[in-house]
Write a protein that holds these residues in place. Sequence first.
Motif, PDB file in Angstrom:
ATOM      1  N   ARG A  69      37.414  40.257  39.229  1.00 48.59           N
ATOM      2  CA  ARG A  69      38.184  39.005  39.238  1.00 48.59           C
ATOM      3  C   ARG A  69      38.225  38.370  40.612  1.00 48.59           C
ATOM      4  NH1 ARG A  69      43.448  39.079  38.422  1.00 48.59           N
ATOM      5  NH2 ARG A  69      43.738  41.247  39.052  1.00 48.59           N
ATOM      6  N   SER A  70      37.529  38.968  41.564  1.00 53.34           N
ATOM      7  CA  SER A  70      37.586  38.450  42.924  1.00 53.34           C
ATOM      8  C   SER A  70      36.210  38.468  43.572  1.00 53.34           C
ATOM      9  CB  SER A  70      38.562  39.280  43.766  1.00 53.34           C
ATOM     10  OG  SER A  70      38.144  40.614  43.856  1.00 53.34           O
ATOM     11  N   THR A  71      36.046  37.568  44.529  1.00 59.53           N
ATOM     12  CA  THR A  71      34.807  37.492  45.292  1.00 59.53           C
ATOM     13  C   THR A  71      35.153  37.276  46.759  1.00 59.53           C
ATOM     14  OG1 THR A  71      33.641  36.482  43.421  1.00 59.53           O
ATOM     15  CG2 THR A  71      32.622  36.282  45.599  1.00 59.53           C
ATOM     16  N   ILE A  72      34.620  38.137  47.592  1.00 64.32           N
ATOM     17  CA  ILE A  72      34.821  38.013  49.035  1.00 64.32           C
ATOM     18  C   ILE A  72      33.550  37.436  49.649  1.00 64.32           C
ATOM     19  CG2 ILE A  72      35.213  39.272  51.179  1.00 64.32           C
ATOM     20  CD1 ILE A  72      36.792  41.320  49.552  1.00 64.32           C
ATOM     21  N   SER A  73      33.730  36.485  50.522  1.00 61.80           N
ATOM     22  CA  SER A  73      32.586  35.865  51.205  1.00 61.80           C
ATOM     23  C   SER A  73      32.996  35.532  52.635  1.00 61.80           C
ATOM     24  CB  SER A  73      32.118  34.609  50.466  1.00 61.80           C
ATOM     25  OG  SER A  73      33.152  33.644  50.410  1.00 61.80           O
ATOM     26  N   ARG A  74      32.005  35.180  53.421  1.00 61.16           N
ATOM     27  CA  ARG A  74      32.265  34.837  54.814  1.00 61.16           C
ATOM     28  C   ARG A  74      31.377  33.677  55.238  1.00 61.16           C
ATOM     29  NH1 ARG A  74      31.406  40.230  57.824  1.00 61.16           N
ATOM     30  NH2 ARG A  74      32.038  38.958  59.603  1.00 61.16           N
TER      31      ARG A  74
END
Length: 121
Positions: A69-74
């Motif tokens: 349910r989550s996406t981490i990006s930079r």
Amino acid sequence: QVQLVESGGGLVQAGDSLRLSCAASGRTFSHWTMGWFRQAPGKEREFVGFISSVSSGSMTYYGDSMKGRSTISRDNAKATLYLEMNRLTPDDTAVYYCAADARASGTYDYWGQGTQVTVSS
């Protein structure tokens, strides 16, 4: 000195999506492993996920709490970390923190002040 400032929290309804940001100071942001954590009232801090440094391929890993349910990006040009959260539930209500392993020590040396996310049913 590394400073981390979270933003994007707020009051949302169950089922909504929300994107948190974490703005970092420091010229070597791309070298840092960055993590997201959360802490609900009366509960211990919980790992959400992390993204590795660019040299390590910006790999992501998610804890069970928000996996799927989550996406981490930079965005290294902006020295900003993101956490995209979907299908939020009241159980996701917490203060969300970003953290930096800025010295490649394997531990998070720097923490932001947190941003409150409240999900109403």
